[in-house]
Write an enzyme that holds these catalytic residues in place. Structure first.
Site, PDB file in Angstrom:
ATOM      1  N   GLU A  97       9.554  87.649  51.140  1.00 48.16           N
ATOM      2  CA  GLU A  97      10.514  87.018  50.233  1.00 48.16           C
ATOM      3  C   GLU A  97      10.189  85.535  50.110  1.00 48.16           C
ATOM      4  O   GLU A  97       9.813  84.883  51.091  1.00 48.16           O
ATOM      5  CB  GLU A  97      11.937  87.215  50.755  1.00 48.16           C
ATOM      6  CG  GLU A  97      13.035  86.739  49.827  1.00 48.16           C
ATOM      7  CD  GLU A  97      14.419  87.169  50.313  1.00 48.16           C
ATOM      8  OE1 GLU A  97      14.557  88.350  50.699  1.00 48.16           O
ATOM      9  OE2 GLU A  97      15.337  86.335  50.316  1.00 48.16           O
ATOM     10  N   ASP A  99      12.135  82.138  48.496  1.00 49.47           N
ATOM     11  CA  ASP A  99      13.488  81.793  48.043  1.00 49.47           C
ATOM     12  C   ASP A  99      13.624  80.374  47.529  1.00 49.47           C
ATOM     13  O   ASP A  99      13.175  79.416  48.169  1.00 49.47           O
ATOM     14  CB  ASP A  99      14.481  81.881  49.217  1.00 49.47           C
ATOM     15  CG  ASP A  99      14.727  83.287  49.700  1.00 49.47           C
ATOM     16  OD1 ASP A  99      14.348  84.228  48.991  1.00 49.47           O
ATOM     17  OD2 ASP A  99      15.305  83.425  50.787  1.00 49.47           O
ATOM     18  N   GLU A 101      17.336  78.622  46.792  1.00 49.88           N
ATOM     19  CA  GLU A 101      18.789  78.776  46.784  1.00 49.88           C
ATOM     20  C   GLU A 101      19.396  77.407  46.520  1.00 49.88           C
ATOM     21  O   GLU A 101      19.095  76.432  47.222  1.00 49.88           O
ATOM     22  CB  GLU A 101      19.301  79.341  48.109  1.00 49.88           C
ATOM     23  CG  GLU A 101      18.887  80.784  48.329  1.00 49.88           C
ATOM     24  CD  GLU A 101      19.436  81.364  49.614  1.00 49.88           C
ATOM     25  OE1 GLU A 101      19.756  82.568  49.625  1.00 49.88           O
ATOM     26  OE2 GLU A 101      19.540  80.613  50.606  1.00 49.88           O
TER      27      GLU A 101
END
Length: 262
Positions: A97, A99, A101
């Site tokens: 993953e 990311d 955010e």
């Protein structure tokens, strides 16, 4: 501190790339019960959060390496407690993953850009940044470059984070599992704003993030940052990084992760 428009990311060392998608018709709405809306002949998208639910999408296609661009305009005003996420992920407990955010704020406070990278199900590689502009006033482009040699997260073509392939040092690197593109908005007030000290003000709901300009390109396999871009990455770290797991000895009393010694 303002950033000059000339501080742009220089060209990557590129091979041929293939544009494989560019509209939100390439996404499925996966949750939200009507809170995600694809608009304008699939050119734009909004994701909303209220006291009952957030919302999210995922790409119909999965990719093994590529460059992924998304223009976002983040939730304005008092967005404390909200998390708007843009990321690549594979499936399963041993997933990879990458990311972005975006952690909401009290009105007048800056957004925090929280980044993390998972390899084979293990994350704990957080770095956080402030932005040099108001991300709620207009659209800005957030990009993920994923090649066999490196992962680069960029904002308006300015690199903010790089995670290099260090398999020779025993550090796993995502290169075997294809990943889809995801985005979502959800309530993270247990941790997102000032470590969870500031809770979501539901009287301001719905909280809405807007999207446009999605682009995914395959064919990026050997590319790395050039020296000009490495200099810009260093400049961002010196001026806008507010947390780096590789500097957090209290969190890793047995020693920092191997990649931190590169």
């Amino acid at each position: 501190m303002a950033i000059a428009l000339t501080f742009l990311l220089a060209s990557f060392l590129t091979a041929s790339s293939l544009l494989v998608s560019g509209q939100f018709q390439d996404f499925d709405i996966t949750w939200g019960d009507g809170r995600a809306k694809i608009l304008d002949d699939a050119d734009t998208l909004t994701l909303s959060l209220d006291a009952y639910s957030g919302s999210g999408i995922q790409s119909k296609h999965s990719y093994l390496f590529g460059k992924f661009d998304m223009q976002l305009k983040l939730v304005p005003g008092n967005s404390a407690g909200t998390v708007t996420a843009l990321y690549l992920s594979s499936d399963g407990p041993y997933h990879d993953e990458i990311d972005f955010e975006f952690l909401g704020n009290l009105s007048g406070d800056p957004y925090t850009v929280h980044t993390n990278i998972y390899t084979q199900g293990k994350g704990e590689r957080e770095q956080q940044f402030r932005l040099w502009f108001d991300p709620t006033a207009d659209f800005h482009t957030y990009s993920i470059l994923w090649t066999q040699e490196t992962i680069v997260l960029s904002v308006d073509e300015m690199p903010v984070r790089e995670f290099k392939n260090m398999e020779r040092r025993g550090v796993p690197f995502p290169k075997e599992q294809a990943m889809r593109v995801y985005s979502s908005i959800w309530n993270g007030d247990e941790w997102a704003t000032r470590g969870g000290q500031v809770k979501t003000d539901w009287s301001r709901a719905p909280f809405t993030a807007a999207y446009r300009g999605y682009k995914a390109e395959e064919g990026w396999r050997e590319e790395m940052l050039d020296q000009y871009s490495e200099d810009k990455l260093r400049w961002v770290k010196e001026n806008y990084m507010i947390y780096n797991y590789c500097s957090d000895g209290n969190r890793f009393p047995q020693g920092l992760p191997q990649e931190c010694h590169a």
